[in-house]
Design a protein around this motif. Structure first.
Motif, PDB file in Angstrom:
ATOM      1  N   ASP A   4     -34.058  -7.640  35.630  1.00 15.21           N
ATOM      2  CA  ASP A   4     -32.863  -7.217  36.369  1.00 15.21           C
ATOM      3  C   ASP A   4     -32.599  -5.729  36.171  1.00 15.21           C
ATOM      4  N   THR A   8     -32.740  -2.954  39.090  1.00 12.77           N
ATOM      5  CA  THR A   8     -31.599  -2.081  39.387  1.00 12.77           C
ATOM      6  C   THR A   8     -32.032  -0.622  39.351  1.00 12.77           C
ATOM      7  N   GLN A  11     -33.939   0.174  42.426  1.00  6.87           N
ATOM      8  CA  GLN A  11     -33.046   0.328  43.575  1.00  6.87           C
ATOM      9  C   GLN A  11     -32.349   1.690  43.530  1.00  6.87           C
TER      10      GLN A  11
END
Length: 151
Positions: A4, A8, A11
């Motif tokens: 995760d 992130t 992104q």
């Protein structure tokens, strides 16, 4: 790092890359002349001088995280265009201090006003809280970049 966390960060990397690309494309595509009265480097230098006051090239280069020779070239172009002046540095007679001229400040203000209108139009449907959050997060990101580059 967790998946995760890496996702992130991936992104964020993509969004920053797109922000830079779309920001430049928007600047070039905007039909108003105010956006084009200064190139990006000149605008940033004049904005900094307007906010921080007269500076020598070394201080300007350090603040903008640029090589001194790069800033010297940019300042020379600004001086040729009558947008900055050089005066003897009162603390070091061998150096010079860079100051914006009234014409430089006028052009910088025109670009700033045009960009402010553009962002106002683009973010018109955002809440005031969302705009404030974006401003704060962009400020934090820029400060993190400055801190990283000073290591």
């Amino acid at each position: 790092m967790s998946d995760d966390h890496e996702s992130t960060l991936g992104q964020i990397e993509t969004e920053v890359a797109l922000l830079m690309r779309f920001g430049e494309a928007t600047r070039r595509a905007t039909g108003t002349a105010e956006h084009r009265v200064l190139d990006r480097a000149a605008y940033v230098i004049l904005r900094h001088l307007a906010d921080a006051g007269p500076q020598n090239v070394s201080a300007l280069a350090a603040r903008l995280n640029l090589d001194g020779s790069t800033v010297t070239r940019q300042v020379s172009a600004l001086q040729r265009d009558g947008l900055i002046t050089r005066t003897p540095d009162p603390s070091d007679g061998r150096g010079t201090v860079i100051s914006p001229t009234p014409a430089g400040l006028q052009r910088m203000a025109a670009v700033q006003a045009a960009r402010t209108r553009l962002y106002g139009d683009m973010l018109a449907d955002w809440s005031a809280d969302d705009r404030a959050t974006l401003a704060a997060l962009l400020g934090r990101l820029n400060q993190a970049l400055v801190n990283r580059n000073r290591r």
